[in-house]
Design an enzyme around this catalytic site. Structure first.
Site, PDB file in Angstrom:
ATOM      1  N   SER A 181       0.625  -1.219   0.004  1.00  0.00           N
ATOM      2  CA  SER A 181      -0.050   0.020  -0.101  1.00  0.00           C
ATOM      3  C   SER A 181       0.986   1.090  -0.009  1.00  0.00           C
ATOM      4  O   SER A 181       1.577   1.461  -0.822  1.00  0.00           O
ATOM      5  CB  SER A 181      -0.936  -0.011   1.098  1.00  0.00           C
ATOM      6  OG  SER A 181      -1.933   0.816   1.015  1.00  0.00           O
ATOM      7  N   ASP A 216      -2.111   6.151  -4.049  1.00  0.00           N
ATOM      8  CA  ASP A 216      -1.193   5.389  -3.467  1.00  0.00           C
ATOM      9  C   ASP A 216      -0.772   4.132  -4.413  1.00  0.00           C
ATOM     10  O   ASP A 216      -1.457   3.761  -5.431  1.00  0.00           O
ATOM     11  CB  ASP A 216      -1.552   5.029  -2.072  1.00  0.00           C
ATOM     12  CG  ASP A 216      -2.684   4.042  -2.136  1.00  0.00           C
ATOM     13  OD1 ASP A 216      -3.347   3.797  -3.072  1.00  0.00           O
ATOM     14  OD2 ASP A 216      -2.807   3.233  -0.965  1.00  0.00           O
ATOM     15  N   ASP A 238      -1.398   0.916  -4.621  1.00  0.00           N
ATOM     16  CA  ASP A 238      -2.275  -0.120  -5.063  1.00  0.00           C
ATOM     17  C   ASP A 238      -3.753   0.764  -5.385  1.00  0.00           C
ATOM     18  O   ASP A 238      -4.294  -0.043  -5.596  1.00  0.00           O
ATOM     19  CB  ASP A 238      -2.220  -1.121  -3.849  1.00  0.00           C
ATOM     20  CG  ASP A 238      -2.905  -0.720  -2.654  1.00  0.00           C
ATOM     21  OD1 ASP A 238      -2.741   0.674  -2.186  1.00  0.00           O
ATOM     22  OD2 ASP A 238      -3.693  -1.410  -1.923  1.00  0.00           O
ATOM     23  N   ASP A 290      -6.067   2.355  -3.641  1.00  0.00           N
ATOM     24  CA  ASP A 290      -7.278   2.318  -3.006  1.00  0.00           C
ATOM     25  C   ASP A 290      -7.523   3.764  -1.959  1.00  0.00           C
ATOM     26  O   ASP A 290      -8.627   3.740  -1.615  1.00  0.00           O
ATOM     27  CB  ASP A 290      -7.277   1.029  -2.026  1.00  0.00           C
ATOM     28  CG  ASP A 290      -6.323   1.026  -0.884  1.00  0.00           C
ATOM     29  OD1 ASP A 290      -5.246   1.821  -0.917  1.00  0.00           O
ATOM     30  OD2 ASP A 290      -5.999   0.208  -0.156  1.00  0.00           O
TER      31      ASP A 290
END
Length: 462
Positions: free
Chosen positions: A104, A248, A250, A252
């Site tokens: 993340s 970010d 990833d 999300d």
């Protein structure tokens, strides 16, 4: 080196000794444990994986894929993907679960295995504890040669994800195209650089790409906080842009930059999207206890009901299901829109926000000014290992017993127009202290007052 084993997965820095860093041996052990658990739970022998663009991603992916194949599990590898895309692919493929290879917002030396159940949602605390138990006891068995799993690669799911978003009733591509928005995107050289421009172009938006090559070399700290967004703010000052979009690694979490180069505010991503949803579809909202009370104010403006949950996406989702919420998420820029799926999703957040902004008809900063203005102060106090953190939290409750207190997650104290939330770290002798007020100075003062109270409690017990 650091290795953190938690109910939501395994996270650590690459390299080092087994059990101390995220090494190949640790990756294999936890992949085998999760794969065994997922098959036992669902009766299915198929798992979806996908990864962000981290430098270590290809190595970690190879280990995970071949471990699962060795268990006799078929693997569908989405390759470079996003967390919400993998979440959507799991039920679409009727799989036993999913593994997202991403740390993340953590820096480049980190990677992680995020674990999904057969619904494409993060596994529960009880399920996570079971996976950890399997891993520590080596309670898994590999398949014989004629029963090995098979690998299939499928890079079509980002496009499928986008297509489904564009067909949502509250995503109005036509009205967005009419506004002819010009947008700058900072994807920190990860998979947002693949997905976000693709979505924006499909919505008729002119895109200027900043760090959109998925090389895994993050040009700045990848957490989308104001102090890390100087690059995009400077870029926006060079030309006439309507909006800046930051995700970010990833994809999300979603942060927005106003046309003047100033942050929209990570807490207000969810507030703005919720305002738009509730304008069209009345219903309940949910965010975690450390998120801004601006969501509650906006929810009540629409004569709907707001509730809070413990911190953590799985807790927000559980509360959203319990209250049948139409929108929810976390104040870190995480949008959870159950019409699509129960997971934080920056892509659907972008589509809904752009529709909202287009229909609003004015600038991004004017939209932000239409919302109540609150300030959150984020602090922490580092303690010595011998300090009993739980006892300190009990003492704080006693001191503020006349106020409204919640102990769902740490201790949250509500005042008239302010709140303070204390949460202990699960890995360090630290108490995190979040406070919010209409005044930045008051929010800071509240945090300092609580820190002072804690120090007095420690001194009195010494």
């Amino acid at each position: 080196m650091t290795l953190i084993k938690s109910i939501s997965g395994i996270r650590g820095t690459i390299g080092g000794q087994p059990g101390e860093g995220l090494t190949p041996l640790d990756i294999v052990k936890f992949s085998a444990a999760f794969g065994s658990w997922a098959v036992k739970q669902s009766g299915k022998k198929k798992i979806i994986i996908g990864r962000d663009a981290r430098i270590s991603g290809e190595m970690v992916s190879g280990l995970v894929v071949n471990t699962l194949i060795g268990l006799g599990i078929d693997v569908i590898d989405l390759g470079l993907s996003t967390t919400p895309t993998v979440e959507m692919a799991v039920p679409a493929e009727d799989a036993a679960g999913g593994i997202i290879l991403t740390a993340s917002h953590n820096p480049i030396q980190w990677n992680a295995l995020k674990l999904l159940n057969s619904k494409g949602e993060f596994i529960s605390g009880d399920d996570g504890a079971e996976v950890l138990k399997i891993a520590e006891s080596n309670d898994y068995k590999f398949a014989e040669v004629l029963s090995l799993g098979k690998l299939k690669t499928d890079d079509s799911y980002i496009d499928k994800h986008i297509d489904i978003i564009l067909k949502l009733p509250l995503v109005d591509v036509g009205v967005v195209k009419e506004r002819k928005f010009s947008v700058v995107v900072d994807a920190v050289n990860s998979t947002g650089g693949i997905a976000v421009p693709r979505l924006l172009k499909a919505m008729g938006v002119k895109v200027t790409e900043l760090y959109c090559e998925p090389t895994g070399h993050f040009p700045h700290n990848p957490e989308p906080l104001p102090e890390n967004l100087n690059h995009i703010s400077s870029e926006m000052e060079k030309g006439k842009f309507d909006l800046g979009i930051v995700v970010d690694p990833d994809v999300d979490r979603l942060a927005l930059i106003q046309e003047d180069g100033t942050p929209f505010g990570e807490e207000y991503t969810l507030v703005a999207v919720a305002d738009y949803i509730l304008s069209n579809n009345k219903g309940n909202t949910v965010s975690n206890m450390s998120s801004s009370m601006a969501l509650r104010v906006v929810t009540e403006k629409h004569e709907c009901t707001y509730t809070s949950s413990a911190v953590g996406e799985v807790n927000v989702v559980e509360e959203m299901k319990r209250t049948n919420a139409v929108i929810g998420g976390e104040g870190n820029g995480g949008i959870i829109y159950p019409e699509l799926h129960y997971g934080r999703d920056a892509l659907v957040g972008i589509a809904l926000f752009l529709t909202h902004l287009a229909k609003f008809g004015k600038s991004c900063s004017r939209l932000r000014a239409s919302y109540p203005n609150f300030h959150i102060s984020k602090n922490k106090i580092e303690l010595t290992p011998e300090v009993d953190v739980d006892k300190i939290l009990v003492e704080i409750q006693k001191q503020y017993a006349s106020k409204k207190i919640s102990t769902i997650d740490g201790v949250k104290i509500e005042f008239d127009q302010e709140w303070v939330h204390l949460r202990k770290s699960n890995t360090e002798p630290i108490i995190r202290i979040y406070s919010e007020s209409e005044s930045e100075a008051t929010a800071e003062h509240l945090a300092k007052k609580i820190i002072s109270d804690i120090k007095e409690i420690i001194t009195a017990k010494a």
